[in-house]
Design an enzyme around this catalytic site. Structure first.
Site, PDB file in Angstrom:
ATOM      1  N   LYS A  84      40.043  42.311  40.864  1.00  0.00           N
ATOM      2  CA  LYS A  84      40.664  43.584  40.488  1.00  0.00           C
ATOM      3  C   LYS A  84      40.109  44.737  41.337  1.00  0.00           C
ATOM      4  CE  LYS A  84      40.065  45.192  36.115  1.00  0.00           C
ATOM      5  NZ  LYS A  84      39.571  46.587  36.157  1.00  0.00           N
ATOM      6  N   SER A  85      38.789  44.790  41.467  1.00  0.00           N
ATOM      7  CA  SER A  85      38.182  45.888  42.235  1.00  0.00           C
ATOM      8  C   SER A  85      38.700  45.900  43.673  1.00  0.00           C
ATOM      9  CB  SER A  85      36.662  45.729  42.282  1.00  0.00           C
ATOM     10  OG  SER A  85      36.108  45.932  41.022  1.00  0.00           O
TER      11      SER A  85
ATOM     12  N   ARG B 256      41.252  48.667  45.771  1.00  0.00           N
ATOM     13  CA  ARG B 256      40.805  49.284  47.019  1.00  0.00           C
ATOM     14  C   ARG B 256      41.759  48.978  48.172  1.00  0.00           C
ATOM     15  NH1 ARG B 256      36.787  48.940  43.514  1.00  0.00           N
ATOM     16  NH2 ARG B 256      34.860  50.140  43.755  1.00  0.00           N
TER      17      ARG B 256
ATOM     18  N   GLY C 209      40.088  52.867  34.622  1.00  0.00           N
ATOM     19  CA  GLY C 209      39.032  53.809  34.998  1.00  0.00           C
ATOM     20  C   GLY C 209      38.836  53.816  36.503  1.00  0.00           C
TER      21      GLY C 209
ATOM     22  N   ARG D 131      36.806  58.428  28.546  1.00  0.00           N
ATOM     23  CA  ARG D 131      35.659  57.962  29.341  1.00  0.00           C
ATOM     24  C   ARG D 131      35.077  59.114  30.173  1.00  0.00           C
ATOM     25  NH1 ARG D 131      37.198  52.313  31.978  1.00  0.00           N
ATOM     26  NH2 ARG D 131      34.977  52.386  32.444  1.00  0.00           N
TER      27      ARG D 131
ATOM     28  N   SER E 266      26.959  53.208  39.737  1.00  0.00           N
ATOM     29  CA  SER E 266      28.385  53.036  39.443  1.00  0.00           C
ATOM     30  C   SER E 266      29.168  52.963  40.737  1.00  0.00           C
ATOM     31  CB  SER E 266      28.890  54.215  38.604  1.00  0.00           C
ATOM     32  OG  SER E 266      30.301  54.308  38.705  1.00  0.00           O
TER      33      SER E 266
ATOM     34  N   GLN F  27      32.294  53.007  40.920  1.00  0.00           N
ATOM     35  CA  GLN F  27      33.432  53.936  40.855  1.00  0.00           C
ATOM     36  C   GLN F  27      33.002  55.315  41.343  1.00  0.00           C
ATOM     37  OE1 GLN F  27      34.939  53.669  36.847  1.00  0.00           O
ATOM     38  NE2 GLN F  27      35.728  51.600  37.162  1.00  0.00           N
TER      39      GLN F  27
ATOM     40  N   ASP G 190      30.414  43.712  34.025  1.00  0.00           N
ATOM     41  CA  ASP G 190      31.644  43.356  33.309  1.00  0.00           C
ATOM     42  C   ASP G 190      31.556  41.990  32.631  1.00  0.00           C
ATOM     43  OD1 ASP G 190      32.757  45.763  34.039  1.00  0.00           O
ATOM     44  OD2 ASP G 190      33.841  44.956  35.764  1.00  0.00           O
TER      45      ASP G 190
ATOM     46  N   LYS H  74      32.615  51.723  28.635  1.00  0.00           N
ATOM     47  CA  LYS H  74      33.640  50.933  29.338  1.00  0.00           C
ATOM     48  C   LYS H  74      34.979  51.107  28.615  1.00  0.00           C
ATOM     49  CE  LYS H  74      31.108  49.458  32.639  1.00  0.00           C
ATOM     50  NZ  LYS H  74      31.401  49.921  33.995  1.00  0.00           N
TER      51      LYS H  74
HETATM   52  C1  S3P Z   1      34.414  48.876  39.116  1.00  0.00           C
HETATM   53  C2  S3P Z   1      33.132  49.285  38.858  1.00  0.00           C
HETATM   54  C3  S3P Z   1      32.460  49.084  37.567  1.00  0.00           C
HETATM   55  C4  S3P Z   1      33.169  48.024  36.727  1.00  0.00           C
HETATM   56  C5  S3P Z   1      34.644  48.231  36.711  1.00  0.00           C
HETATM   57  C6  S3P Z   1      35.213  48.150  38.115  1.00  0.00           C
HETATM   58  C7  S3P Z   1      34.999  49.165  40.428  1.00  0.00           C
HETATM   59  O1  S3P Z   1      32.482  50.301  36.849  1.00  0.00           O
HETATM   60  O2  S3P Z   1      32.654  48.028  35.419  1.00  0.00           O
HETATM   61  O3  S3P Z   1      35.266  47.254  35.901  1.00  0.00           O
HETATM   62  O4  S3P Z   1      36.041  48.576  40.777  1.00  0.00           O
HETATM   63  O5  S3P Z   1      34.428  49.984  41.159  1.00  0.00           O
HETATM   64  P1  S3P Z   1      31.354  51.420  37.063  1.00  0.00           P
HETATM   65  O6  S3P Z   1      31.466  51.948  38.419  1.00  0.00           O
HETATM   66  O7  S3P Z   1      31.667  52.471  36.033  1.00  0.00           O
HETATM   67  O8  S3P Z   1      30.052  50.717  36.789  1.00  0.00           O
END
Ligand code: S3P
Length: 435
Positions: A20-21, A25, A102, A130, A175, A177, A322, A349
């Site tokens: 997913k991440s 991107r 998020g 959040r 983080s 994100q 996660d 989360k």
């Molecule tokens: C993610 C970063 C993580 C993770 C989220 C996906 C990302 O969050 O928990 O499911 O794709 O960068 P955080 O950056 O808040 O730790």
């Protein structure tokens, strides 16, 4: 509502859907690069569709190759090619709707801050509760004009595009994100941007930015990005999501007699904490094959194992953040005590995952206590089915589907469709291993 019950041994093999991440991107960088980016193994899930929808509203088109949603082309328009989004029709508060994601919300903040137009971005009730101060603060330090519409440091956010300058910033939380939002904004800044984290979070942005031609250098927990004139389209191979594989790793480890070949598991070192923890717990996991690519991946053969309790803390937390809900299930099935600490991030989360896991596991008969940033699970108590509140959190739903495999009686999930966020085929894939 979905009723689940205990399982015969899990047997067979499963191909894990895309990360997913990395999929988010690929759409983001593909959109602001010049030319067509081809994405292989794209995750077709609700969260990633939220990112595509946002960019569509900003003038970017995407297409699936031969109708296959996992093969995506992003028609990038270059770093300055985005157009202001039109008002969003169904929700009058935002022009860009990020659903439950998020990642989309925070990374988009970094992209929107340096544009020449204003945007409003927000998501569903979970996203809009959040914390966003963590991205607003560093982006403001770069010169961004970004406000929380309700004045509560949460989305919806109003972002008035402005010119940004360089900075050096130490993030209070590890983080990816936050780091990624800063790096994306840094592409458009007048000078270099440096981000230092307390522990290293996932580095997918750094890897992919490099593939698109950006000047990004990482050393330890610090990353430096230099402003870019343009990014150039790339070909991205998305490995399977270890966060999705985690449910099958845990399921095979705790269900007696199981033996499952889990194919296409992303094994990036900043994400593989669950494999390290499983090993410490005594898991039988064999690397059948592995490939070293821009994002490495492997096929894992996982066999039922007699698990022992362990301690999970400190720098390991970001590498399995996660996976902690399903690791808590492994702890409940293990002999001895499993302690998870330094995990306050779990509280913010998609749901409060410490509270959600403690409530559901206790309802199933497990012995769990919690602290502000911790969970202690004294394993070995027999689990029984119960009605589980998922809080519409995909990873809570899948974690309790795993727990149901070793519980007597029926386990009922109050919302099973939330798995669409990251793994729409989850229940079908699980059923296929039970035949
Ligand atoms: C993610 C970063 C993580 C993770 C989220 C996906 C990302 O969050 O928990 O499911 O794709 O960068 P955080 O950056 O808040 O730790």
């Amino acid at each position: 509502m979905l009723k689940l019950s205990s399982s015969a041994p899990l047997k067979g093999e499963i191909l894990i859907p895309g990360d997913k991440s990395i999929s988010h991107r690929a759409v983001i960088l593909g959109s602001i690069a010049k030319g067509d980016t081809r994405v292989h193994g794209f995750l077709d899930s609700a969260d990633c569709r939220s990112t595509i929808d946002c960019f569509r509203r900003l003038g970017i088109s995407t297409e699936s190759v031969d109708g296959d949603p996992h093969e995506l082309i992003v028609h990038g328009r270059g770093m300055h090619g985005l157009c202001p989004a039109l008002p969003y029709v169904e929700d009058s508060h935002v022009t860009l709707y990020t659903g439950n994601s998020g990642t989309t919300t925070r990374l988009m903040a970094g992209i929107l801050a340096p544009q020449s137009f204003a945007s409003q971005i927000g998501g569903d009730a979970s996203v809009n509760s959040r914390p966003m101060k963590r991205v607003m603060e560093p982006l403001r330090m770069m010169g961004a004009q970004i406000e929380s519409v309700q004045g509560n440091n949460c989305a919806p956010l109003l972002i008035n595009g402005s010119s940004l300058h360089g900075m050096s910033y130490a993030t209070p939380v590890a983080s990816a994100q936050v780091k990624s939002a800063i790096l994306l904004a840094g592409l458009y800044a007048s000078d270099a941007v440096t981000v230092t984290e307390p522990s290293k979070s996932r580095d997918h942005s750094e890897r992919m930015l490099t593939a698109f031609g950006a000047d990004v250098r990482a050393s330890g927990n610090t990353v430096v990005i230099r402003p870019a004139d343009e990014l150039y389209a790339s070909e991205i191979h998305v490995p399977g999501d270890i966060s999705s594989a985690a449910f099958f790793i845990a399921a095979a480890l705790i269900t007696p007699g199981s033996e499952v070949l889990i194919r296409n598991v992303g094994t990036n070192k900043t994400r593989d904490g669950i494999l390290r923890v499983a090993k410490a717990m005594g898991a039988d996991i064999e690397y059948v094959s592995s490939a070293d690519a821009a994002e490495p991946y492997a096929d894992l053969l996982v066999r039922y194992s007699h698990l022992k309790g362990t301690v999970i803390e400190k720098d390991l937390i970001p590498a399995l953040i996660d996976e902690l809900p399903v690791i808590a299930v492994m702890g409940a099935a293990a002999e001895g005590t499993t302690i998870i600490r330094d995990a306050a991030e779990l509280r913010v989360k998609e749901s409060d995952r410490i509270a959600a896991m403690a409530e559901g596991l206790a309802a199933m008969g497990a012995d769990v206590t919690t602290g502000p940033d911790s969970m202690t699970i004294r394993g070995g108590a027999p689990l029984h089915g119960s009605l589980i509140r998922t809080f519409s959190d995909h990873r809570i739903a899948m974690s309790f589907a795993v727990a149901s495999l070793i519980a007597s009686g029926d386990t009922v999930l109050d919302d099973e469709r939330c798995v669409d966020i990251s793994y729409p085929a989850f229940f079908g894939d699980l059923a296929a291993l039970q035949r």
